[in-house]
Design a protein around this motif. Structure first.
Motif, PDB file in Angstrom:
ATOM      1  N   ARG B  54       2.569  14.317 -21.575  1.00  0.00           N
ATOM      2  CA  ARG B  54       3.585  13.350 -22.029  1.00  0.00           C
ATOM      3  C   ARG B  54       3.152  11.918 -21.746  1.00  0.00           C
ATOM      4  O   ARG B  54       3.655  10.981 -22.364  1.00  0.00           O
ATOM      5  CB  ARG B  54       4.927  13.643 -21.359  1.00  0.00           C
ATOM      6  CG  ARG B  54       5.784  14.651 -22.128  1.00  0.00           C
ATOM      7  CD  ARG B  54       7.272  14.419 -21.889  1.00  0.00           C
ATOM      8  NE  ARG B  54       7.628  14.549 -20.481  1.00  0.00           N
ATOM      9  CZ  ARG B  54       7.811  15.727 -19.861  1.00  0.00           C
ATOM     10  NH1 ARG B  54       7.682  16.857 -20.520  1.00  0.00           N
ATOM     11  NH2 ARG B  54       8.137  15.764 -18.598  1.00  0.00           N
ATOM     12  N   GLN B  55       2.207  11.771 -20.781  1.00  0.00           N
ATOM     13  CA  GLN B  55       1.685  10.423 -20.515  1.00  0.00           C
ATOM     14  C   GLN B  55       0.614  10.049 -21.536  1.00  0.00           C
ATOM     15  O   GLN B  55      -0.059   9.039 -21.385  1.00  0.00           O
ATOM     16  CB  GLN B  55       1.084  10.330 -19.103  1.00  0.00           C
ATOM     17  CG  GLN B  55       1.950  10.883 -17.985  1.00  0.00           C
ATOM     18  CD  GLN B  55       3.313  10.229 -17.894  1.00  0.00           C
ATOM     19  OE1 GLN B  55       3.426   9.007 -17.912  1.00  0.00           O
ATOM     20  NE2 GLN B  55       4.369  11.045 -17.854  1.00  0.00           N
ATOM     21  N   GLY B  56       0.419  10.893 -22.537  1.00  0.00           N
ATOM     22  CA  GLY B  56      -0.502  10.548 -23.610  1.00  0.00           C
ATOM     23  C   GLY B  56      -1.865  11.217 -23.531  1.00  0.00           C
ATOM     24  O   GLY B  56      -2.769  10.890 -24.300  1.00  0.00           O
ATOM     25  N   MET B  57      -2.040  12.166 -22.590  1.00  0.00           N
ATOM     26  CA  MET B  57      -3.339  12.843 -22.497  1.00  0.00           C
ATOM     27  C   MET B  57      -3.371  14.050 -23.437  1.00  0.00           C
ATOM     28  O   MET B  57      -2.330  14.634 -23.743  1.00  0.00           O
ATOM     29  CB  MET B  57      -3.585  13.342 -21.068  1.00  0.00           C
ATOM     30  CG  MET B  57      -3.741  12.236 -20.054  1.00  0.00           C
ATOM     31  SD  MET B  57      -4.140  12.965 -18.452  1.00  0.00           S
ATOM     32  CE  MET B  57      -3.991  11.551 -17.393  1.00  0.00           C
ATOM     33  N   SER B  58      -4.593  14.411 -23.863  1.00  0.00           N
ATOM     34  CA  SER B  58      -4.743  15.648 -24.614  1.00  0.00           C
ATOM     35  C   SER B  58      -4.667  16.813 -23.613  1.00  0.00           C
ATOM     36  O   SER B  58      -4.864  16.602 -22.411  1.00  0.00           O
ATOM     37  CB  SER B  58      -6.095  15.664 -25.330  1.00  0.00           C
ATOM     38  OG  SER B  58      -7.121  15.864 -24.381  1.00  0.00           O
ATOM     39  N   PRO B  59      -4.383  18.050 -24.072  1.00  0.00           N
ATOM     40  CA  PRO B  59      -4.334  19.186 -23.139  1.00  0.00           C
ATOM     41  C   PRO B  59      -5.614  19.297 -22.297  1.00  0.00           C
ATOM     42  O   PRO B  59      -5.551  19.587 -21.107  1.00  0.00           O
ATOM     43  CB  PRO B  59      -4.165  20.391 -24.071  1.00  0.00           C
ATOM     44  CG  PRO B  59      -3.482  19.850 -25.278  1.00  0.00           C
ATOM     45  CD  PRO B  59      -3.987  18.439 -25.437  1.00  0.00           C
ATOM     46  N   ASP B  60      -6.764  19.043 -22.924  1.00  0.00           N
ATOM     47  CA  ASP B  60      -8.030  19.105 -22.190  1.00  0.00           C
ATOM     48  C   ASP B  60      -8.096  18.041 -21.095  1.00  0.00           C
ATOM     49  O   ASP B  60      -8.479  18.324 -19.956  1.00  0.00           O
ATOM     50  CB  ASP B  60      -9.203  18.903 -23.153  1.00  0.00           C
ATOM     51  CG  ASP B  60      -9.841  20.227 -23.518  1.00  0.00           C
ATOM     52  OD1 ASP B  60      -9.271  21.273 -23.123  1.00  0.00           O
ATOM     53  OD2 ASP B  60     -10.895  20.223 -24.190  1.00  0.00           O
ATOM     54  N   GLN B  61      -7.722  16.829 -21.466  1.00  0.00           N
ATOM     55  CA  GLN B  61      -7.758  15.714 -20.500  1.00  0.00           C
ATOM     56  C   GLN B  61      -6.783  15.963 -19.349  1.00  0.00           C
ATOM     57  O   GLN B  61      -7.056  15.580 -18.211  1.00  0.00           O
ATOM     58  CB  GLN B  61      -7.380  14.398 -21.197  1.00  0.00           C
ATOM     59  CG  GLN B  61      -8.463  13.856 -22.097  1.00  0.00           C
ATOM     60  CD  GLN B  61      -7.955  12.679 -22.918  1.00  0.00           C
ATOM     61  OE1 GLN B  61      -6.792  12.641 -23.332  1.00  0.00           O
ATOM     62  NE2 GLN B  61      -8.825  11.716 -23.161  1.00  0.00           N
ATOM     63  N   ALA B  62      -5.650  16.587 -19.669  1.00  0.00           N
ATOM     64  CA  ALA B  62      -4.626  16.802 -18.642  1.00  0.00           C
ATOM     65  C   ALA B  62      -5.058  17.860 -17.622  1.00  0.00           C
ATOM     66  O   ALA B  62      -4.479  17.944 -16.538  1.00  0.00           O
ATOM     67  CB  ALA B  62      -3.315  17.223 -19.296  1.00  0.00           C
ATOM     68  N   GLY B  63      -6.105  18.638 -17.947  1.00  0.00           N
ATOM     69  CA  GLY B  63      -6.542  19.715 -17.057  1.00  0.00           C
ATOM     70  C   GLY B  63      -6.998  19.196 -15.702  1.00  0.00           C
ATOM     71  O   GLY B  63      -6.602  19.721 -14.663  1.00  0.00           O
ATOM     72  N   THR B  64      -7.812  18.156 -15.713  1.00  0.00           N
ATOM     73  CA  THR B  64      -8.372  17.660 -14.458  1.00  0.00           C
ATOM     74  C   THR B  64      -7.310  17.118 -13.500  1.00  0.00           C
ATOM     75  O   THR B  64      -7.253  17.557 -12.347  1.00  0.00           O
ATOM     76  CB  THR B  64      -9.452  16.600 -14.744  1.00  0.00           C
ATOM     77  OG1 THR B  64     -10.409  17.166 -15.625  1.00  0.00           O
ATOM     78  CG2 THR B  64     -10.132  16.156 -13.463  1.00  0.00           C
ATOM     79  N   PRO B  65      -6.446  16.191 -13.926  1.00  0.00           N
ATOM     80  CA  PRO B  65      -5.410  15.733 -12.980  1.00  0.00           C
ATOM     81  C   PRO B  65      -4.469  16.859 -12.539  1.00  0.00           C
ATOM     82  O   PRO B  65      -3.990  16.849 -11.398  1.00  0.00           O
ATOM     83  CB  PRO B  65      -4.653  14.656 -13.763  1.00  0.00           C
ATOM     84  CG  PRO B  65      -5.042  14.819 -15.180  1.00  0.00           C
ATOM     85  CD  PRO B  65      -6.397  15.450 -15.195  1.00  0.00           C
ATOM     86  N   THR B  66      -4.235  17.846 -13.410  1.00  0.00           N
ATOM     87  CA  THR B  66      -3.396  18.991 -13.022  1.00  0.00           C
ATOM     88  C   THR B  66      -4.033  19.744 -11.856  1.00  0.00           C
ATOM     89  O   THR B  66      -3.375  20.073 -10.861  1.00  0.00           O
ATOM     90  CB  THR B  66      -3.208  19.952 -14.212  1.00  0.00           C
ATOM     91  OG1 THR B  66      -2.636  19.240 -15.300  1.00  0.00           O
ATOM     92  CG2 THR B  66      -2.311  21.119 -13.827  1.00  0.00           C
ATOM     93  N   ALA B  67      -5.344  19.993 -11.986  1.00  0.00           N
ATOM     94  CA  ALA B  67      -6.055  20.695 -10.912  1.00  0.00           C
ATOM     95  C   ALA B  67      -5.977  19.896  -9.620  1.00  0.00           C
ATOM     96  O   ALA B  67      -5.773  20.458  -8.532  1.00  0.00           O
ATOM     97  CB  ALA B  67      -7.508  20.937 -11.314  1.00  0.00           C
ATOM     98  N   ILE B  68      -6.111  18.566  -9.740  1.00  0.00           N
ATOM     99  CA  ILE B  68      -6.073  17.722  -8.536  1.00  0.00           C
ATOM    100  C   ILE B  68      -4.711  17.823  -7.854  1.00  0.00           C
ATOM    101  O   ILE B  68      -4.621  17.973  -6.629  1.00  0.00           O
ATOM    102  CB  ILE B  68      -6.390  16.255  -8.908  1.00  0.00           C
ATOM    103  CG1 ILE B  68      -7.861  16.134  -9.331  1.00  0.00           C
ATOM    104  CG2 ILE B  68      -6.096  15.321  -7.734  1.00  0.00           C
ATOM    105  CD1 ILE B  68      -8.234  14.800  -9.911  1.00  0.00           C
ATOM    106  N   VAL B  69      -3.644  17.776  -8.666  1.00  0.00           N
ATOM    107  CA  VAL B  69      -2.296  17.861  -8.095  1.00  0.00           C
ATOM    108  C   VAL B  69      -2.087  19.214  -7.408  1.00  0.00           C
ATOM    109  O   VAL B  69      -1.582  19.288  -6.283  1.00  0.00           O
ATOM    110  CB  VAL B  69      -1.227  17.646  -9.194  1.00  0.00           C
ATOM    111  CG1 VAL B  69       0.167  18.015  -8.667  1.00  0.00           C
ATOM    112  CG2 VAL B  69      -1.240  16.203  -9.664  1.00  0.00           C
TER     113      VAL B  69
END
Lengths: 340, 154
Positions: B54-69
């Motif tokens: 929702r912050q404007g990332m593609s599903p692929d891009q969102a993978g890395t910050p998700t893993a970090i969280v």
């Protein structure tokens, strides 16, 4: 009093004039809240300034020794020899305690059978008039043992139903030659028995044959029947190991031992409520259960004669990883309540 | 009467008793817990990923910050002493997600602090995760090589 020792079988000795002067016990929170809690002397909590589990274990040991000495009305100068052990590499707990009390020290290792190895050795020393006052100790600390034998404390893992919970407990017993209510009657040094069990999550099945071997050897050498003992306590076969030992005893003697034989590790915790699976283990378990509960039963006259058969699994993490089976050992000490 | 001199027949019988009398793992209960907890952790991960999308990332891009969280949450829960309790009931349901990886790294880091930062934490950090990382990388190498040789395209 006259002391004496007579060999009545291979490594079975009948003793005269060896008495239990006092026992001191210190246990952690979980053990204090268990069904035997009321029998222990000290509810031990880690000192606030301790930096490691290993330091805590040393404190636990020292507290149990101090209580035992206080109950016997002795100070360290009166102690001729200290015998004992723990589960940590190179027996650091026992040895480091020695640099504080400064008394002659013999460190012993027989895993969870260390306490009876010490009681047997100490009784022989007193009976042979080689020493007058002997302190026998054994200690274990749950988290210190976990990190050495298994995993880091905070690592999540699922325990097996046959796994036992290393007790945070210490027991120290003082032996001397002056008459006291409890007398050490005979001892049997156990031999290593290995029937090929390899599962490091199941010590009970590895040690049960050793316990049975020592119990039968002791009875054979002393000419006693099982009925001579009001209670026979192994330590730490746990629930599963006890059932296996009963089965083996039944097979070899044709008798039902279930009313006579119980296990220190099986009774230290409430196995359902305290979530400890097979029961307790650890060098301190049988030491604390003897010094607390078992001595109290003898003192109260509920029992006249007790056979304590602590059992040890003589493996190391390395030997297990290299696929070796687990050798078991058990040493027996018979204690009678004089005039009880 | 002697257990040591016991014949091989008795030992064989004993081995049979050990297997027959051994208490069983509560398999159905363990599986149910693993399914529930593993699913819940994955669900949380999905929400986090949607948040980043929702912050404007593609599903692929969102993978890395998700893993970090998720690694952060797993590390925090380990530090607070919660994660080992979760794994105790959930088993692989808690060990397998990336939060379990965080637990496998942070637990030894906490544990070996008492032996110092270099020979304690530094040397023992990978005692639990090391085998997974080592063989995981080896497996990745083999699979990558096979893909290259066979010319498989994704």
């Amino acid at each position: 009093m006259t002391v004496g020792v007579k060999r009545v079988g291979a490594a079975t000795f009948r003793l005269d004039g060896v008495y239990v002067a006092a026992s001191g016990t210190a246990v952690g929170d979980k053990e204090w809240q268990g069904p035997l809690g009321q029998y222990f002397d000290l509810h031990w909590t880690p000192p606030p300034d301790s930096k490691s589990f290993e330091q805590e274990e040393r404190d636990l040991l020292r507290r149990s020794q101090d209580v035992a000495l206080a109950k016997a009305g002795l100070d360290w100068e009166a102690v001729d020899v200290v015998l004992g052990g723990d589960l940590l590499d190179q027996l650091v707990t026992t040895s480091f305690a020695g640099r504080e009390h400064g008394r002659p020290l013999l460190g012993l290792f027989a895993a969870c059978a260390t306490f009876t190895a010490g009681l047997a050795t100490g009784s022989l020393l007193v009976a042979g008039a080689g020493a007058q006052t002997v302190v026998v100790s054994a200690v274990s600390h749950h988290f210190a043992a976990e990190r050495q034998f298994r995993y880091p404390v905070e690592l999540g893992n699922q325990r097996y139903p046959t796994a036992s919970w290393t007790a945070t407990a210490a027991g120290s017993t003082i032996l001397d030659h002056k008459p006291h209510p409890l007398r050490v009657e005979a001892v049997t040094i156990g031999r290593v028995v290995d029937w090929g069990q390899k599962d490091p999550n199941d010590y009970g099945s590895a040690m049960a044959p050793a316990a049975v071997d020592t119990i039968l050897r002791h009875l054979q050498a002393t000419g006693q029947t099982p009925a001579a003992f009001d209670a026979i306590f192994t330590g730490d076969l746990g629930e599963f190991g006890r059932r296996l030992a009963l089965r083996l005893l039944n097979e070899q003697t044709g008798e039902d031992w279930s009313q006579r034989l119980d296990d220190c590790g099986r009774i230290l915790y409430d196995r359902k409520r305290q979530d400890v699976h097979n029961g307790a283990s650890g060098a301190g378990c049988s030491a604390a259960v003897f010094g607390g509960y078992l001595s109290a039963r003898l003192d109260a006259g509920a029992w006249h004669r007790l056979l304590l058969v602590a059992t040890g699994a003589l493996l190391s993490p390395t030997s297990s990883q290299q696929g070796e089976s687990i050798p078991g050992i058990a040493h027996a000490v018979a204690v009678v309540a004089e005039g009880g | 009467m002697q257990a040591q001199g016991a014949d091989e027949a008795l030992r064989a019988r004993y081995r049979y008793w050990v297997e027959a009398m051994r208490p069983k793992k509560p398999l159905a209960r363990n599986l149910a817990w693993a399914f529930g907890v593993g699913g819940a952790i994955s669900e949380v991960g999905q929400w986090v990923q949607w948040f980043f999308q929702r912050q404007g990332m593609s599903p692929d891009q969102a993978g890395t910050p998700t893993a970090i969280v998720l690694v952060g949450l797993g590390a925090l829960a380990t530090g607070l002493g919660w994660y080992d309790r979760l794994t105790k009931v959930a088993g692989m349901g808690a060990s397998l997600p990336i939060t379990g990886f965080a637990n496998a790294m942070v637990a030894p880091a906490m544990e070996f602090r008492s032996e110092g930062l270099v020979l304690g934490v530094g040397a023992k950090l990978f005692t639990v995760a090391g085998p997974v990382l080592g063989w995981g990388m080896a497996a990745a190498f083999v699979v990558g090589l096979a893909r290259l040789v066979l010319g498989v395209r994704i």
